[in-house]
Design an enzyme around this catalytic site. Structure first.
Site, PDB file in Angstrom:
ATOM      1  N   LYS A 148     -81.899  25.009  19.927  1.00 23.36           N
ATOM      2  CA  LYS A 148     -82.791  24.186  19.107  1.00 23.36           C
ATOM      3  C   LYS A 148     -84.125  23.951  19.807  1.00 23.36           C
ATOM      4  O   LYS A 148     -85.192  24.089  19.192  1.00 23.36           O
ATOM      5  CB  LYS A 148     -82.120  22.850  18.773  1.00 23.36           C
ATOM      6  CG  LYS A 148     -82.986  21.934  17.935  1.00 23.36           C
ATOM      7  CD  LYS A 148     -82.293  20.607  17.687  1.00 23.36           C
ATOM      8  CE  LYS A 148     -83.216  19.635  16.961  1.00 23.36           C
ATOM      9  NZ  LYS A 148     -82.586  18.321  16.738  1.00 23.36           N
ATOM     10  N   ASP A 166     -80.354  21.846  13.157  1.00 22.31           N
ATOM     11  CA  ASP A 166     -79.401  20.870  13.684  1.00 22.31           C
ATOM     12  C   ASP A 166     -78.423  20.524  12.573  1.00 22.31           C
ATOM     13  O   ASP A 166     -78.415  21.156  11.515  1.00 22.31           O
ATOM     14  CB  ASP A 166     -80.119  19.638  14.230  1.00 22.31           C
ATOM     15  CG  ASP A 166     -80.958  18.931  13.159  1.00 22.31           C
ATOM     16  OD1 ASP A 166     -80.817  19.255  11.960  1.00 22.31           O
ATOM     17  OD2 ASP A 166     -81.749  18.044  13.527  1.00 22.31           O
TER      18      ASP A 166
END
Length: 205
Positions: A148, A166
């Site tokens: 991420k 996410d």
């Protein structure tokens, strides 16, 4: 096979053409609506942007690393005083560990993040000669940098067509029937990530 058709095959494993085309059109329609309705992130009054957390590559990397497993207000509370003290990896590395812990205490796991930041600074200074690596693969070699964080850096700093996924993004994608998976680490999902990225849109005004 195009990225869009790879996405469609993920949505319709049986190869149903109508479902494939529907998924492809749905994804484009979603981005069209978002682009017309919302400003880009750097044009908003979001506290992340108004406090300059991504105003330099150094700030962006440190801020995003601190943002894991916490919320934006806490990151802002940690980063504003931190960036008043340091503006380079050299300065961050030289900062006393206990002082760094005290400054970033508003974020979760500040002890571990302090250690990670110090190792990351050494890596950047010693291995990359003070420059933040500009590929996803090299970014993920840095301590404390996962997928991420690397995706955000590639999009915000290096202007690549990537998207950070996410649990919240994944939930929305599933509800919109753009994907059908419960995990962002699913191999099939990772193969079709390029299909999800809003190509040539992430800097649009």
């Amino acid at each position: 096979m195009s990225h869009q058709h790879a996405l469609c095959r993920h949505l319709a494993p049986g190869g149903n053409v109508s479902k494939q085309l529907s998924a492809e059109r749905r994804l484009e329609s979603i981005y069209d609506v978002l682009q017309q309705t919302y400003p880009t992130f750097d044009q908003t009054d979001d506290p992340w942007m108004t406090n300059g957390l991504s105003s330099t590559p150094f700030r962006c990397l440190v801020s995003v690393c601190l943002s894991t497993m916490t919320i934006t207000p806490r990151v802002v509370r940690a980063c504003v005083p931190l960036f008043a003290r340091v503006s380079t990896f050299e300065e961050l590395l030289a900062l006393d560990d206990e002082e760094l812990k005290a400054i970033i205490k508003p974020v979760a796991h500040y002890n571990r993040k302090t250690a990670n930041l110090k190792v990351m600074c050494r890596q950047i200074l010693q291995i990359y000669k003070g420059k933040i690596p500009d590929t996803h693969e090299e970014l993920r070699k840095l301590q404390g940098v996962g997928r991420k964080v690397a995706d955000i850096m590639m999009n915000f700093i290096f202007h690549e067509d990537t998207i950070a996924v996410d649990t919240h993004v994944l939930r929305v994608l599933n509800r919109l029937e753009v994907v059908q998976t419960e995990s962002a680490t699913d191999r099939r999902f990772n193969r079709m990530r390029p299909s999800i990225a809003p190509r040539k849109r992430h800097q649009a005004g």
